[in-house]
Write a protein that holds these residues in place. Structure first.
Motif, mmCIF file in Angstrom:
data_model
loop_
_atom_site.group_PDB
_atom_site.id
_atom_site.type_symbol
_atom_site.label_atom_id
_atom_site.label_comp_id
_atom_site.label_asym_id
_atom_site.label_seq_id
_atom_site.Cartn_x
_atom_site.Cartn_y
_atom_site.Cartn_z
ATOM 1 N N TYR A 335 0.941 -1.109 -0.053
ATOM 2 C CA TYR A 335 0.070 0.103 0.096
ATOM 3 C C TYR A 335 0.875 1.405 -0.211
ATOM 4 O O TYR A 335 0.382 2.337 -0.604
ATOM 5 N N ARG A 336 1.914 1.078 0.584
ATOM 6 C CA ARG A 336 2.949 2.389 0.719
ATOM 7 C C ARG A 336 3.516 2.698 -0.734
ATOM 8 O O ARG A 336 4.221 3.840 -0.970
ATOM 9 N N LYS A 338 4.307 2.943 -4.848
ATOM 10 C CA LYS A 338 3.742 3.842 -5.722
ATOM 11 C C LYS A 338 2.435 3.046 -6.294
ATOM 12 O O LYS A 338 1.275 3.934 -6.461
ATOM 13 N N GLN A 341 -0.689 3.115 -4.083
ATOM 14 C CA GLN A 341 -1.292 4.427 -3.936
ATOM 15 C C GLN A 341 -2.174 4.849 -5.185
ATOM 16 O O GLN A 341 -2.757 5.961 -5.138
ATOM 17 N N ARG A 344 -5.560 6.521 -4.227
ATOM 18 C CA ARG A 344 -5.233 7.832 -3.597
ATOM 19 C C ARG A 344 -5.459 8.987 -4.660
ATOM 20 O O ARG A 344 -5.925 9.901 -4.508
#
Length: 501
Positions: A335-336, A338, A341, A344
């Motif tokens: 999830y952290r 690129k 994300q 987001r």
């Protein structure tokens, strides 16, 4: 609190014990006007066999696991009446096929529901295949499902081809007069309201889920069902003793729901048609909520849908201890990244102009809900949802607990944890801990026809129970102080269910 004492007689394993006795416990259950103190509860197999005062004799205790419940509370397990187990947070179906880490997330999903006390889940877009997949692991909450009934081309099929619609929605309705436009290979006679209800009933569904959704944000032109179609669906469902839920997050949708005679309106009411700038209850919005109250409909707020969209901008979310307990670390690390994300980025550019987003607007969007300098569309919708929930709480609406996990491809809405965070939103919007407790236990069980099996601590009912350090009718913090989960008579240590165990 003194440490929990567990006496296992004759070496019975907590995972496999067929008989269990809990002594000196306080029972908290929604059908009781007050807690039952110093109770002894005997469980045989997966059922509550007896409830009495005081300690039972140890005579004939062979094979009995004994738990000292002094200072603890015994409640029914929680029911999340609105989940989507086929969807993984933060992963679309195509991405799930690409990533091995999806398996870790799938394996943790049922454990995370149990970790936060959810011993029963209702998948509102389920199928027999999904139930089979869910029931395969040894440890999991009870699983029930509703059959999802869209009209052809309507939400959630809006952007799918006809072939995709046929494959993914076996209970789709072809409305009267639309037979000529039915997808190739689909017989409209098997997709009438009566036919699809019979189909899902035979498949094992306990409820029907349909939709009134004309679009999100400023969009308002998606196909919606005709009133006579949903009235016919309700009639067919009630003939089979199946309650009907409707996706209806708007004033138009809930007005339609009341006229159609459905049993449960899902998603609160945060979209006020033709009143999108308002954030305080308008006369029209109040009148529609009054009609829901008068009809005694069930009402699922699912407030985390909107908040989960905003939470992907929270810089502390992925490093929080509660997130680590619900999500495997390998998934958090993705999830952290690129690639992880992606949602987001999509959400940020939808909610803000691209130039604003690229220049740091995402961070302003996150802080806006605490200190609203800007008031973007999403936050206005949240305020409308809060206003609707406050009104329904004040007027003792028939609130049903549902989290709509994950609700969207956001990694913020994780199984179990999302329900726990939903409770905090409900509390903030005016529901008391006791109202939340009832909504997630007895009210859900009654609304979905499960009250003969679960929802209370009573003799003869399934032993889906929670042992807690605090009284859940007095504080929702009790659900983060669960000592043990009892699932169909099997005792599960809470710490063993965590992703970071």
């Amino acid at each position: 609190m003194k440490s929990l004492v567990i006496a296992v007689v004759l070496c019975c394993s907590s995972a496999t014990a067929a008989n269990l006795r809990i002594d000196h416990v306080t029972i908290v259950s929604a059908e009781r006007s007050s807690p039952l103190r110093d109770a002894t509860v005997v469980i045989r197999g997966d059922r509550v066999a007896s409830i009495s005062h005081g300690k039972q004799s140890l005579a004939n205790a062979k094979g009995v696991q004994v738990i000292d419940g002094t200072g603890l509370f015994l409640s029914p397990g929680l029911i999340d009446s609105h989940v989507h187990t086929d969807d993984l947070p933060g992963l679309e179906p195509a991405q799930e096929k690409q990533h091995e880490l999806a398996r870790a997330l799938r394996e943790q999903e049922p454990r995370s529901y149990l970790y936060y006390g959810f011993t029963t889940v209702i998948d509102v877009m389920g199928t027999p295949q999904r139930k089979g997949d869910w029931d395969a692991p040894r440890i999991h909450p009870d699983f029930y499902f509703c059959g999802g009934v869209p009209i052809q081309g309507g939400y959630p099929q809006t952007y799918q081809t006809k072939a995709e619609q046929v494959k993914q929605y076996p209970y789709m309705i072809v409305e009267l007069g639309q037979e000529a436009s039915a997808p190739d290979g689909l017989d409209p006679r098997t997709h009438t309201p009566v036919a699809v209800v019979a189909h899902m009933k035979a498949d094992g569904a306990i409820c029907v889920k349909t939709f009134y959704e004309r679009g999100f944000g400023e969009t308002d032109d998606w196909p919606a069902p005709r009133l006579d179609t949903i009235q016919a669906l309700v009639k067919a469902a009630h003939a089979e003793s199946l309650p009907v839920l409707i996706h209806a997050n708007s004033t138009d949708g809930q007005e339609f729901a009341v006229k159609a005679g459905v049993d449960i309106a899902a998603h609160g009411m945060w979209h006020w048609n033709r009143e999108q700038e308002a954030t305080e209850l308008t006369p029209r919005a109040q009148a529609i909520l009054d009609s829901v109250l008068a009809a005694k409909m069930g009402w699922q707020p699912t407030m985390r849908v909107l908040h989960g969209e905003l939470d992907v901008f929270d810089p502390s979310l992925l490093s929080s201890p509660e997130f680590a307990r619900a999500v495997p670390m390998q998934v958090i690390n993705w999830y952290r990244s690129k690639d992880g994300q992606w949602f987001r980025d999509v959400a940020g550019k939808f909610l803000l102009p691209k130039a604003v987003f690229d220049s740091g607007g995402a961070e302003r969007l996150w802080t806006a809900i605490q200190s609203p300098v800007e008031d973007p569309l999403l936050i206005k919708a949240m305020k409308r949802g809060d206003a609707s929930m406050r009104y329904m709480a004040e007027h003792k609406a028939r609130v049903l607990f549902g989290s709509d996990t994950p609700g969207m491809p956001s990694y913020s809405n994780q199984p179990g944890l999302n329900g726990w965070r939903e409770m905090h939103l409900l509390l903030r919007a005016g529901l008391s801990p006791e109202q939340i407790f009832r909504a997630a236990t007895l009210s859900n069980a009654e609304a979905l026809g499960l009250d003969q099996e679960v929802g209370t601590v009573q003799v003869g009912k399934r032993a889906n129970l929670l042992l807690l350090q605090e009284n859940p009718t007095e504080s929702i913090e009790a659900y983060d102080k669960i000592v043990m989960i009892i699932s169909r008579g099997r005792v599960l240590e809470r710490k063993e269910l965590a992703a970071d165990r």
